[in-house]
Write an enzyme that holds these catalytic residues in place. Structure first.
Site, PDB file in Angstrom:
ATOM      1  N   LEU A 286       3.566  28.756  69.848  1.00  0.00           N
ATOM      2  CA  LEU A 286       2.375  28.652  70.682  1.00  0.00           C
ATOM      3  C   LEU A 286       1.221  28.530  69.705  1.00  0.00           C
ATOM      4  O   LEU A 286       1.128  29.303  68.745  1.00  0.00           O
ATOM      5  CB  LEU A 286       2.184  29.892  71.567  1.00  0.00           C
ATOM      6  CG  LEU A 286       3.019  30.004  72.832  1.00  0.00           C
ATOM      7  CD1 LEU A 286       2.731  31.320  73.556  1.00  0.00           C
ATOM      8  CD2 LEU A 286       2.771  28.839  73.766  1.00  0.00           C
ATOM      9  N   ASP A 287       0.342  27.574  69.926  1.00  0.00           N
ATOM     10  CA  ASP A 287      -0.794  27.367  69.034  1.00  0.00           C
ATOM     11  C   ASP A 287      -1.642  28.628  68.912  1.00  0.00           C
ATOM     12  O   ASP A 287      -1.628  29.492  69.788  1.00  0.00           O
ATOM     13  CB  ASP A 287      -1.699  26.237  69.557  1.00  0.00           C
ATOM     14  CG  ASP A 287      -1.009  24.896  69.608  1.00  0.00           C
ATOM     15  OD1 ASP A 287      -0.024  24.704  68.874  1.00  0.00           O
ATOM     16  OD2 ASP A 287      -1.475  24.044  70.385  1.00  0.00           O
ATOM     17  N   TYR A 288      -2.419  28.688  67.860  1.00  0.00           N
ATOM     18  CA  TYR A 288      -3.323  29.799  67.583  1.00  0.00           C
ATOM     19  C   TYR A 288      -4.210  30.118  68.786  1.00  0.00           C
ATOM     20  O   TYR A 288      -4.434  31.269  69.128  1.00  0.00           O
ATOM     21  CB  TYR A 288      -4.179  29.422  66.367  1.00  0.00           C
ATOM     22  CG  TYR A 288      -5.122  30.486  65.871  1.00  0.00           C
ATOM     23  CD1 TYR A 288      -4.648  31.585  65.160  1.00  0.00           C
ATOM     24  CD2 TYR A 288      -6.489  30.364  66.076  1.00  0.00           C
ATOM     25  CE1 TYR A 288      -5.515  32.551  64.681  1.00  0.00           C
ATOM     26  CE2 TYR A 288      -7.367  31.328  65.594  1.00  0.00           C
ATOM     27  CZ  TYR A 288      -6.867  32.417  64.905  1.00  0.00           C
ATOM     28  OH  TYR A 288      -7.733  33.369  64.436  1.00  0.00           O
TER      29      TYR A 288
ATOM     30  N   THR B 261      -3.592  29.267  71.953  1.00  0.00           N
ATOM     31  CA  THR B 261      -2.822  29.278  73.198  1.00  0.00           C
ATOM     32  C   THR B 261      -2.245  30.669  73.385  1.00  0.00           C
ATOM     33  O   THR B 261      -1.828  31.314  72.431  1.00  0.00           O
ATOM     34  CB  THR B 261      -1.694  28.230  73.149  1.00  0.00           C
ATOM     35  OG1 THR B 261      -2.273  26.935  72.947  1.00  0.00           O
ATOM     36  CG2 THR B 261      -0.881  28.222  74.431  1.00  0.00           C
TER      37      THR B 261
ATOM     38  N   HIS C 274       1.211  20.390  69.952  1.00  0.00           N
ATOM     39  CA  HIS C 274       0.005  20.233  70.787  1.00  0.00           C
ATOM     40  C   HIS C 274       0.251  19.339  72.007  1.00  0.00           C
ATOM     41  O   HIS C 274      -0.651  18.640  72.466  1.00  0.00           O
ATOM     42  CB  HIS C 274      -1.165  19.667  69.970  1.00  0.00           C
ATOM     43  CG  HIS C 274      -1.491  20.450  68.745  1.00  0.00           C
ATOM     44  ND1 HIS C 274      -2.015  21.723  68.797  1.00  0.00           N
ATOM     45  CD2 HIS C 274      -1.359  20.147  67.431  1.00  0.00           C
ATOM     46  CE1 HIS C 274      -2.199  22.162  67.560  1.00  0.00           C
ATOM     47  NE2 HIS C 274      -1.795  21.234  66.722  1.00  0.00           N
TER      48      HIS C 274
END
Length: 170
Positions: A38-40, A42, A123
């Protein structure tokens, strides 16, 4: 599962000294690692495990395990844009599989759309919404397969039982 808050990286360590999701796993004795990313910026449902085969069974592209997100935008995505996401799109030569897109509702000072994807490209959701001119301001994963985040508070975790594990593959 962990309800990952924003501003944590999905990694076991970070050479830049940023907080990792393992910093939230206080009291866990086993050596564990996150399944997927999971992105930073998100938040939401993240599975952690000590079983590499289990992890690969979830993240391998051939499995097409569904992942459902709540997407928050300031601009309401157009019907035609959302229809493009439902059919699948190609961005800079990268093909994105068709997504299942829920309805868009007014939410606070923006709009909330639910989307289910079946890949896990870098992403992916943000790129898809950018493509249809609806910049993502907040993104939260709420479901993997039929396993839901439920009411687990941000930054908290809990163990899964066998029935819950099976929900991932539905």
């Amino acid at each position: 599962i962990l309800n990952k808050p924003k501003c944590y990286i999905t990694s076991v360590s970070d050479e830049k000294g940023r907080k990792t999701v393992l910093n939230l796993m206080k009291g866990v004795k086993e050596r564990i690692f996150p399944v997927g990313r999971l992105d930073y910026n998100t938040e939401g449902l993240l599975i952690l495990t000590n079983d590499g085969d289990f992890a690969n069974s979830i993240i391998h592209p051939s499995k097409h395990i569904s992942k459902t997100y709540e997407v928050f935008t300031r601009v309401k995505p157009t019907s035609s844009g959302l229809n493009q996401l439902k059919k699948g799109i190609c961005i800079d030569g990268i093909q994105y599989m068709p997504a299942v897109v829920g309805s868009t509702v007014k939410f606070n000072d923006g709009f909330l759309t639910t989307i289910t994807i079946f890949e896990g490209k870098n992403h992916e959701v943000r790129n898809m919404f950018s493509y249809i001119n609806a910049k993502v301001y907040d993104l939260k994963r709420i479901k993997i397969g039929e396993l839901t985040l439920g009411d687990l508070q941000s930054g908290k975790f809990r163990k899964l039982d066998k029935n819950e594990l099976n929900k991932i593959y539905l």
